[in-house]
Design a protein around this motif. Structure first.
Motif, PDB file in Angstrom:
ATOM      1  N   GLY A 320      37.774  37.841  -1.496  1.00  0.00           N
ATOM      2  CA  GLY A 320      38.499  38.860  -2.238  1.00  0.00           C
ATOM      3  C   GLY A 320      38.988  39.998  -1.376  1.00  0.00           C
ATOM      4  O   GLY A 320      39.466  41.015  -1.901  1.00  0.00           O
ATOM      5  N   TRP A 321      38.888  39.885  -0.058  1.00  0.00           N
ATOM      6  CA  TRP A 321      39.287  40.948   0.854  1.00  0.00           C
ATOM      7  C   TRP A 321      40.497  40.500   1.668  1.00  0.00           C
ATOM      8  O   TRP A 321      40.758  39.301   1.820  1.00  0.00           O
ATOM      9  CB  TRP A 321      38.136  41.310   1.800  1.00  0.00           C
ATOM     10  CG  TRP A 321      36.974  41.909   1.067  1.00  0.00           C
ATOM     11  CD1 TRP A 321      36.064  41.250   0.295  1.00  0.00           C
ATOM     12  CD2 TRP A 321      36.614  43.284   1.020  1.00  0.00           C
ATOM     13  NE1 TRP A 321      35.157  42.132  -0.235  1.00  0.00           N
ATOM     14  CE2 TRP A 321      35.465  43.391   0.190  1.00  0.00           C
ATOM     15  CE3 TRP A 321      37.148  44.435   1.582  1.00  0.00           C
ATOM     16  CZ2 TRP A 321      34.848  44.603  -0.076  1.00  0.00           C
ATOM     17  CZ3 TRP A 321      36.540  45.649   1.332  1.00  0.00           C
ATOM     18  CH2 TRP A 321      35.406  45.733   0.505  1.00  0.00           C
ATOM     19  N   GLN A 322      41.204  41.474   2.191  1.00  0.00           N
ATOM     20  CA  GLN A 322      42.379  41.204   3.009  1.00  0.00           C
ATOM     21  C   GLN A 322      42.181  41.812   4.391  1.00  0.00           C
ATOM     22  O   GLN A 322      41.989  43.033   4.533  1.00  0.00           O
ATOM     23  CB  GLN A 322      43.640  41.790   2.374  1.00  0.00           C
ATOM     24  CG  GLN A 322      44.917  41.543   3.148  1.00  0.00           C
ATOM     25  CD  GLN A 322      45.339  40.080   3.132  1.00  0.00           C
ATOM     26  OE1 GLN A 322      45.024  39.355   2.189  1.00  0.00           O
ATOM     27  NE2 GLN A 322      46.053  39.643   4.164  1.00  0.00           N
ATOM     28  N   LEU A 323      42.219  40.964   5.409  1.00  0.00           N
ATOM     29  CA  LEU A 323      42.096  41.396   6.800  1.00  0.00           C
ATOM     30  C   LEU A 323      43.487  41.527   7.403  1.00  0.00           C
ATOM     31  O   LEU A 323      44.289  40.595   7.313  1.00  0.00           O
ATOM     32  CB  LEU A 323      41.266  40.396   7.599  1.00  0.00           C
ATOM     33  CG  LEU A 323      41.266  40.572   9.130  1.00  0.00           C
ATOM     34  CD1 LEU A 323      40.529  41.859   9.515  1.00  0.00           C
ATOM     35  CD2 LEU A 323      40.634  39.363   9.817  1.00  0.00           C
ATOM     36  N   THR A 324      43.761  42.665   8.028  1.00  0.00           N
ATOM     37  CA  THR A 324      45.034  42.893   8.707  1.00  0.00           C
ATOM     38  C   THR A 324      44.767  43.490  10.076  1.00  0.00           C
ATOM     39  O   THR A 324      44.055  44.495  10.196  1.00  0.00           O
ATOM     40  CB  THR A 324      45.939  43.839   7.908  1.00  0.00           C
ATOM     41  OG1 THR A 324      46.172  43.294   6.611  1.00  0.00           O
ATOM     42  CG2 THR A 324      47.273  44.029   8.616  1.00  0.00           C
TER      43      THR A 324
END
Length: 867
Positions: A320-324
């Motif tokens: 449910g997380w977004q890595l950028t």
């Protein structure tokens, strides 16, 4: 059997960006309707109920803060621009921030995600944009940026391809010089794959003082007939040439892009400039007579710069997380060559000895060569963020963004005029921080719903600089939306900032014969200006307050009001050397050189540290817009009310999660439903069914040949309440609004920005401008000194264009004109140049109109062809 087909539009929900949710989800079979006919068949003859769940547009940002503006495809087409760079310039009143920190363009996101650099996007054609959101400064915290600029989120179409060439030629109505630009680009996007190639050349010719009839200071002009004129050899606008080559490639990783996405971009820019600084002059005296002579050949400055830039961006969903992660690197090599003054003492001695007639021809004098300043700058900036939902409260999810970054910069400078040799400074910076968004009440979750939606935002961070130690920052704010059309914001920001390496370490450069007004003597002098870095600058501490209101007005279909109040206070502030008023000279006496008679000779304009700066102001704006022609009629004819209110440049409405407007037509929806959900383009023609998915390559407003159109007006007013400066401890406070200004031009109390226009049936008219109220700068009050009044300015730009591809009969006669646009532009429409006068109503020579605005009115012709 008959069946009942029910279309349910249920807004999707995601803590920051809805890119993780599918555009639509078809759920079947579903529960049969309770009111079927006795044979079990519904009146529409189907066997099952089909429920279409419409999600938020992928890439759209879902935050508590209400958008300042939202632009749809048709709105963007109405601007008649050729790139995202031009589009951002055209809507600068909406994207500009009144906070007073930072500068330049807003924070740019692509499909709701951070990019390594604006290079990735600057040449993307506007036709590739599906929607564009403009959001408040606080949203930047969620993406790892400080809340200094507004946030612009650009959502691209799933499929688009184009090639284009464009050129423009600009010429001032007063003559004197010209400017031209030629560029070509290729762009293609297909899901996660995206490619951009660009090439551009910009060239500007030289503009001299003689071409603007600039009056020279008495005693500086040679009196011998036929002698070289300094005005012909002193430039107002430098000659320049800039060549840019760049490209971007984005791709999905792993099967079906499940491994994330990777973007690589790079660019090379070569810039050459040439300016003139007047002539070598000499006073020759013989037999009691004195005459000023000038020598052939101007004093020149040449700057050549090579800039290499590259960047990487990586995005991946982690549950449910977004890595950028982003990395941006640059290397710049700049060389400045400045002609030395020739040694003319031999001429003076020969004239005094009677061996050189002071009115006769002068013998040749060898050139003194030139001094060289060279700077090599390296910069690497990296940032990693992880964003997602931390835990759930009764009113909703706590959205969190964790960030960490490492930056490195190095500046290597050497100058032949500096006896200390090469100066090298480098800096490494490690940063870390967190931002939390906590929902406290919610109408959707029925938690104190009578109060509305209230969200709290908390952030904190630390920066460790190798040359400045540890700096801290934190902020707190809240957003309250009592209704979907009204929201309030408040924030308090505390930040420590260090001077840049260029402010600390730029090489020392001298500029000769610069006209400068001397407030002490009330005269204009030709002085030598010293620029460069100052290694003794201090770290700045900032404390800011912001209060804001955003209200979707109950008039028209598309209108909103934005009101923002800012109060800034800073200590130990790094500033460029201010306007040389008597107060500034008293505070920095070592920066000014005068001769024995008190005449101004030189100013050291390297950066300085002010003790304290404080200001308060309000910025408020009104946005209006709507449809023209058959587009409006089509919407009114049968579209639902919600569909007749799409997000637009003037709605400022809630995100799409709270409105059916702007949601994607779903694969299971019939064509009629898609048309009802999204009104047509400028022609009133319904949107293509493919719009919810893969759009045919190359399709855009310019290619569809639509009729109808759009209109909009945006006006923003800035009202400064206070603006004070304390240069040093124990020094009297300066009030810039009362004339104690530190910048040429003073500080006006009022300023207005506006933009607006109309577009219909392929024809467009745009106006953009800015008005600034008069201001004054106080003199010393001593004999010979004078206050200066800086008159108001009203700068208006006009753009008229026609999309020839929408003129069907013309295209049939000349097929090449398909997808071609011709524009006529006029900058500074009223040819206004600021008038500066002293207490007697006279214009000081240093403030002649040509110095304030050299070009005047500029007329341009633009041609753009898409393939």
């Amino acid at each position: 059997m008959r069946s009942l087909v029910t279309i349910s539009l249920l807004a999707g929900c995601c803590p920051v960006v809805a890119h993780a949710q599918d555009a639509g989800q078809v759920l079947a079979p579903a529960v049969a309707p309770e009111d079927d006919d006795e044979d079990g068949q519904g009146q529409y003859g189907g066997a099952e109920e089909i429920v279409v769940r419409a999600g938020r547009l992928r890439g759209e940002i879902d935050v508590p803060q209400q958008p300042v503006a939202v632009f749809e495809e048709e709105d963007i087409a109405a601007y008649g621009v050729a790139s995202i760079s031009e589009l951002l310039e055209a809507i600068s009143p909406q994207t500009g921030s009144g906070r007073g920190r930072g500068g330049g363009r807003p924070v740019i996101l692509l499909n709701g995600q951070r990019v390594s650099s604006f290079r990735e996007m600057r040449s993307i054609p506007p036709e590739a944009i599906r929607r564009m959101q403009v959001l408040p400064e606080e949203v930047a915290l969620r993406f790892g940026y400080p809340p200094n600029q507004r946030v612009v989120n650009i959502i691209l179409k799933d499929k688009f391809a184009s090639k284009q060439i464009a050129g423009e030629f600009n010429y001032p109505t007063r003559g004197g010089y010209s400017n031209y630009e030629v560029e070509g680009s290729l762009f293609r996007v297909d899901g996660q794959r995206r490619t951009t190639l660009e090439a551009k050349i910009v060239e500007t010719s030289l503009l001299t003082e003689a071409e603007r009839d600039v009056i020279q200071e008495p005693g500086t002009v040679p009196t011998i007939p036929g002698a070289p004129d300094p005005a012909d050899n002193r430039s107002l606008v430098s000659a320049s040439r800039e060549i840019t080559l760049g490209g971007t490639s984005a791709m999905g990783l792993g099967e079906d892009g499940l491994g994330g996405s990777l973007t690589v971009n790079g660019a090379y820019t070569r810039t050459d400039t040439r300016s003139l600084s007047g002539l070598d002059t000499v006073l020759l005296t013989a037999d009691g007579a004195t005459v000023r002579r000038s020598l052939e050949g101007p004093l020149r400055s040449r700057v050549g710069t090579d800039a290499f830039q590259g960047g990487l961006a990586y995005n991946k969903a982690l549950g449910g997380w977004q890595l950028t992660g982003t990395v941006d690197a640059s290397y710049t090599d700049a060389t400045t060559k400045v002609d030395r003054r020739r040694d003319l003492q031999a001429l003076i001695d020969a004239a005094a000895a009677g061996t050189l007639p002071i009115m006769g021809p002068l013998p040749p004098v060898a050139g003194a060569g030139y001094d060289t300043a060279r700077s090599k700058d390296v910069g690497v900036s990296s940032l990693v963020t992880v964003a997602g939902n931390l835990l759930r409260l009764p009113a909703g999810e706590i959205a969190a963004t964790f960030r960490t970054g490492f930056d490195y910069s190095r500046s290597d400078n050497e100058d032949t005029r500096d006896l200390n040799g090469s100066v090298v400074l480098d800096r490494s910076e490690f940063s870390a921080g967190v931002n939390l968004a906590l929902p406290l009440t919610s109408r959707r979750e029925d938690v104190l719903s009578a109060v509305g939606d209230i969200a709290l935002n908390l952030s904190g961070g630390v920066d460790h600089l190798s040359d400045f130690g540890t700096l801290t920052e934190w902020s707190a704010g809240f957003t309250w939306a009592p209704t979907e059309k009204l929201s309030f914001q408040a924030s308090y920001i505390v930040n420590e900032a260090a001077p840049s390496l260029s402010q600390l370490a730029s090489p020392q450069v001298l500029a000769f014969n610069v006209p400068t007004f001397d407030f002490v003597r009330g005269e204009t002098a030709l002085v030598t200006l010293v620029s460069g870095g100052n290694p003794d600058l201090l770290a700045e501490r900032q404390r800011d307050i912001k209060l804001a209101l955003n209200w979707e007005l109950p008039i028209l279909d598309r209108s909103n009001l934005v009101i923002e109040y800012f109060r800034n206070r800073s200590t130990d502030v790094t500033q460029s050397f201010p306007l040389l008023t008597p107060a500034v000279e008293a505070a920095f006496p070592g920066r000014v050189t005068r001769d024995g008679a008190g005449r101004l000779m030189a100013i050291d304009r390297r950066p300085v540290t002010f003790n304290e700066i404080a200001s308060s102001r309000m910025r408020w704006g009104l946005n209006f817009g709507g449809s023209l022609g058959s587009s409006a009629n089509a919407a009114a004819a049968g579209a639902p009310a919600a569909a007749r209110r799409p997000s637009s440049p003037t709605t400022g409405g809630r995100p799409a999660a709270r409105s059916t407007a702007g949601e994607e037509p779903q694969p299971g929806a019939d064509r009629a439903s898609s048309r009802a959900e999204r009104p047509g383009g400028p022609s009133g023609a319904p949107e293509r069914a493919s719009r919810g998915g893969a759009e045919p390559a190359g399709v855009g407003p310019m290619r569809r040949g639509r009729q109808g159109g759009r209109w909009n007006v945006a006006v923003y007013h800035t009202w400064r309440f206070t603006d004070t400066i304390r240069i040093a401890p124990g020094v009297e406070q300066l009030d810039q609004l009362q004339g104690d200004a530190i910048s040429a031009g003073g500080v006006p109390r009022h300023a207005i920005e506006f933009e607006g226009g109309v577009f219909r049936n392929g024809y467009g008219l745009r106006l953009q401008g800015e008005w600034n109220a008069p201001a004054r700068v106080n003199g010393s009050g001593l004999p010979g000194s004078s206050d200066l009044r800086f008159g108001s300015t009203f700068d208006v730009g006009l753009r008229m264009f026609v999309d020839l591809g929408q003129q069907q009969s013309l295209v049939q006669s000349v097929p090449f004109l398909k997808n071609t646009r011709v524009s006529l532009t006029v900058d500074n429409l009223f040819d206004q140049r600021q008038r500066v006068t002293d207490e007697d109503g006279n214009v000081p020579l240093a403030y002649q109109a040509a110095y304030r605005e050299p070009q005047g009115r500029i007329v341009g012709i633009d041609l753009r062809k898409m393939f």
